[in-house]
Design a protein around this motif. Structure first.
Motif, PDB file in Angstrom:
ATOM      1  N   ALA B  50       0.818  -1.217   0.000  1.00 33.49           N
ATOM      2  CA  ALA B  50       0.000   0.000   0.000  1.00 33.49           C
ATOM      3  C   ALA B  50       0.848   1.262   0.000  1.00 33.49           C
ATOM      4  CB  ALA B  50      -0.917   0.004   1.222  1.00 33.49           C
ATOM      5  N   PRO B  72       0.935   6.480  -1.317  1.00 36.79           N
ATOM      6  CA  PRO B  72      -0.169   5.513  -1.358  1.00 36.79           C
ATOM      7  C   PRO B  72      -1.263   5.909  -2.349  1.00 36.79           C
ATOM      8  CG  PRO B  72       0.411   6.002   0.909  1.00 36.79           C
ATOM      9  CD  PRO B  72       1.274   6.876   0.055  1.00 36.79           C
ATOM     10  N   LYS B  73      -1.605   7.188  -2.408  1.00 37.72           N
ATOM     11  CA  LYS B  73      -2.733   7.615  -3.250  1.00 37.72           C
ATOM     12  C   LYS B  73      -2.432   7.465  -4.736  1.00 37.72           C
ATOM     13  CE  LYS B  73      -1.396  12.487  -2.982  1.00 37.72           C
ATOM     14  NZ  LYS B  73      -1.027  13.109  -4.219  1.00 37.72           N
ATOM     15  N   ILE B  77      -4.591   1.932  -5.597  1.00 40.64           N
ATOM     16  CA  ILE B  77      -5.056   0.904  -4.669  1.00 40.64           C
ATOM     17  C   ILE B  77      -6.183   1.460  -3.811  1.00 40.64           C
ATOM     18  CG2 ILE B  77      -2.910  -0.381  -4.451  1.00 40.64           C
ATOM     19  CD1 ILE B  77      -2.690   1.418  -1.749  1.00 40.64           C
ATOM     20  N   MET B  79      -8.016   0.390   0.179  1.00 35.01           N
ATOM     21  CA  MET B  79      -7.722  -0.485   1.307  1.00 35.01           C
ATOM     22  C   MET B  79      -8.888  -0.484   2.297  1.00 35.01           C
ATOM     23  SD  MET B  79      -4.105  -0.631   3.239  1.00 35.01           S
ATOM     24  CE  MET B  79      -3.714  -1.770   4.541  1.00 35.01           C
ATOM     25  N   ARG B 150     -13.181   4.403  -5.271  1.00 32.27           N
ATOM     26  CA  ARG B 150     -11.884   4.827  -5.808  1.00 32.27           C
ATOM     27  C   ARG B 150     -11.588   4.191  -7.168  1.00 32.27           C
ATOM     28  NH1 ARG B 150      -8.185   7.243  -2.994  1.00 32.27           N
ATOM     29  NH2 ARG B 150      -6.499   6.151  -4.024  1.00 32.27           N
TER      30      ARG B 150
END
Lengths: 294, 359
Positions: B50, B72-73, B77, B79, B150
């Motif tokens: 991640a 991460p963004k 992905i 989560m 997302r």
């Protein structure tokens, strides 16, 4: 022989131990209330009555003259404008100091507990150490630094001093509170694309109400009650209420006006008193919330 | 083509090395479950994928792009966490749209995606509530919904059902599986310590222990052909029976020998060439022990009987070692009764007593 069959709620009995507890609580309450009682009574009496020496008795001829004198015409050295000047000075010092120190502490605590800055623990340790060194040690160097930069004896100067000295406690408070929040919340916000400031303002700050209240109480009472920083850094124009009060009490000529002194003292204590009464519940809750995990 | 590829990754917490050169390839649309006891490093691996955790060495690729240094963004992905991690001061709608609002997606698009995700998860009536007004199951649904809007290529689940009670867990498990099927090409990486979740959900299971991958395989392979003693013991409930013994050469090939009990292994598919006299552990699943009138191993004494409705587990003792037998729910047995067990040699697993590896 008693034939009472035990069932339902157990009967309450007044035991000797219980009486003792109540007696102790009552005495303790009286002990702490007595000075306040004497102050209020004295402030409401004219000087002739005070001279009689019955300090606990109710006033025979109640008057608010001492209060109005303390507020607007008592002498603080050469000027005789009462303690009101000091009150407004204190307010002008208090508001920016409280706001700025809380913002600084909250951002610090947030960065330390969520962002894993390199050397965060060392930084936090140094900051805490600052909280344990006596203030007096800093006074002279700070005076030199401020006078060199030319802001000594000003409102800016005293506000800066309060913000700097509030930083360790505020950081500790916020860091511990944030350590109790689930780290997964922060992770989720990062995956959702939040940056340092957007996570702080949109996710973390809205959850900080209890600790914000506690911080406000701590800083308000602390800064309002401050004497030494105000005397040293504020300058003649901005002396806070505590310093003015000291001047009123210690600079009387002739007969000492006990009723005015008492009234002035209570006026000076009013702000922290109101803060405690209004937010005592929040205070206890927040202290507990911040202290559980750390 | 693989969507997620972990290449030689090393993760270190201060001085402690968590992984040392771990690699894993996940194909597009695959449902991968990372399974292992707590502290085995499965969550750490997920966090590294991640981007919530920096890797010390190696690379992480997602969708053909090296994302090792990406935020991460930017990794494409989504989560879902064990504690739901819903923003407490936002409504369900605001929770679900937070990521899109951060990315400055146009409003009509946000509304469309939230409505679609809410529809899919049947949480449309909850959209204006706050998280503290929801039950645990509803909260986790919202958390999945937040991941869904997302439109990510890869979904990461970190023990999403562990905080729920047994009934809800079963319901949501089925729902996640249905979701995966409906989304089609979405890759899912799912961390759990629950072997039932792993068996039911996974296309492939990655069994981990002490920061090392023990075995990667389909649920069928993991269950029927465990690579070592750890995997054999960790997967399956009631646990696989282990009987210590050794190999011996008889007339018609190798046999397993424990005490005076013997099992011919002529039908056993050896992976490595065994040698006679070697110390081994025989693994038999409880359902592969058959109660027969005339079988391989007579004289097992019944200890405890656990009726579970659909089936019954019978604990038998024997000087050689105690075993559990799983049989149909209608089979009644009394403690003290003597049973004859039949073992099918093609269904057993053999492990080296020395290394624990499958033979």
């Amino acid at each position: 022989m008693s034939t009472l069959v035990p069932q339902g709620r157990r009967p309450q009995r007044l035991t000797i131990g219980r009486i003792g507890v109540y007696a102790f609580l009552l005495t303790a309450a009286l002990f702490f209330l007595l000075p306040l009682w004497i102050m209020v009574m004295t402030s409401l009496k004219p000087m002739e009555e005070i001279r009689l020496g019955n300090i606990i008795a109710l006033p025979a001829a109640m008057t608010f003259e001492a209060w109005s004198k303390a507020w607007s015409s008592a002498c603080t050295g050469l000027e005789c404008n009462g303690i009101s000047v000091g009150f407004w000075n204190s307010v002008r010092i208090l508001i920016p100091s409280v706001i700025l120190s809380i913002i600084a502490g909250a951002v610090n605590g947030y960065a330390l507990s969520f962002w894993r800055v390199k050397g965060a623990n060392v930084m936090f340790g140094v900051l805490l150490l600052g909280a344990f060194i006596p203030y007096q040690v800093f006074l002279y160097p700070l005076v030199r630094i401020f006078s060199m930069t030319g802001i000594y004896n000003s409102l800016t100067c005293i506000v800066m001093v309060h913000v700097i000295f509030g930083l360790p406690t505020m950081t500790l408070l916020f860091r511990n509170y944030y350590a109790g929040l689930p780290i997964e919340l922060f992770k989720a916000a990062r995956i959702d694309g939040g940056g340092f400031w957007s996570i702080f303002f949109r996710v973390i700050l809205p959850m900080s109400t209890p600790i914000l209240v506690v911080a406000t109480i701590l800083q308000t009472t602390g800064i309002w009650n401050d004497f030494i920083f105000g005397l040293t850094f504020a300058g003649r124009e901005n002396l806070p209420m505590t310093v003015q009060l000291n001047n009123i009490v210690h600079s009387t000529q002739g007969e000492r006006a006990y009723n005015v002194d008492m009234a002035a003292t209570m006026l000076a204590a009013l702000v922290p008193l109101v803060v405690y009464f209004v937010s005592g519940r929040w205070f206890v809750r927040g202290i507990a919330a911040g202290a559980v995990k750390g | 083509m693989s969507t997620v590829s972990v290449r030689d990754v090393t993760v270190a917490f201060e001085a402690v090395q968590v992984f040392d050169g771990l690699s894993l390839d996940i194909s597009e649309g695959e449902f991968i479950v990372l399974l292992g006891p707590s502290g085995c490093g499965k969550s750490t691996l997920l966090n590294a994928i991640a981007g919530l955790l920096d890797v010390a060495e190696g690379q992480i690729w997602i969708n053909g792009k090296n994302v090792t240094w990406e935020e991460p963004k930017d990794r494409g992905i989504a989560m879902v966490f064990q504690s739901y991690a819903l923003y407490p001061r936002m409504s369900v709608r605001e929770n679900m749209s937070f990521g899109l609002r951060m990315a400055k997606t146009p409003k009509p698009e946000i509304e469309k995606r939230v409505a679609r995700a809410a529809e899919l998860l049947q949480i449309t009536p909850l959209l204006d509530r706050r998280p503290d007004q929801l039950s645990g199951g509803q909260r986790q649904r919202v958390a999945i919904g937040r991941a869904l809007v997302r439109d990510a290529a890869v979904f990461l689940f970190d023990e999403p059902l562990s905080n729920l009670d047994a009934k809800l867990r079963n319901e949501l498990r089925v729902e996640i599986k249905r979701l995966h099927a409906r989304l089609g090409k979405t890759t899912m990486v799912y961390v759990t310590h629950d072997q039932i979740e792993a068996m039911t959900l996974a296309d492939r299971i990655v069994v981990m222990k002490e920061q090392k991958i023990q075995q990667i395989g389909t649920p069928d392979e993991i269950y029927h052909r465990p690579a070592n003693l750890f995997v054999a013991g960790f997967v399956g409930s009631p646990q696989m029976n282990f009987i210590k013994g050794r190999l011996e050469n008889t007339g018609e090939g190798l046999s397993f020998l424990a005490g005076d009990r013997r099992l011919s292994l002529s039908a056993y598919p050896f992976a490595t060439a065994p040698s006679a006299g070697q110390e081994v552990v025989l693994g038999v699943r409880p359902e592969h022990l058959e109660i027969a009138s005339d079988g391989t191993w007579p004289g097992f004494k019944v200890d405890i009987v656990e009726p579970m409705g659909a089936d019954t587990v019978i604990w038998c003792s024997d000087p050689v070692g105690s075993v559990q037998v799983r049989t149909t729910g209608s089979r009644k047995a009394m403690p003290g009764e003597s049973l004859t067990l039949h073992v099918d040699p093609s269904q057993v697993s053999l492990f080296s007593a020395e290394t624990g590896e499958r033979l």
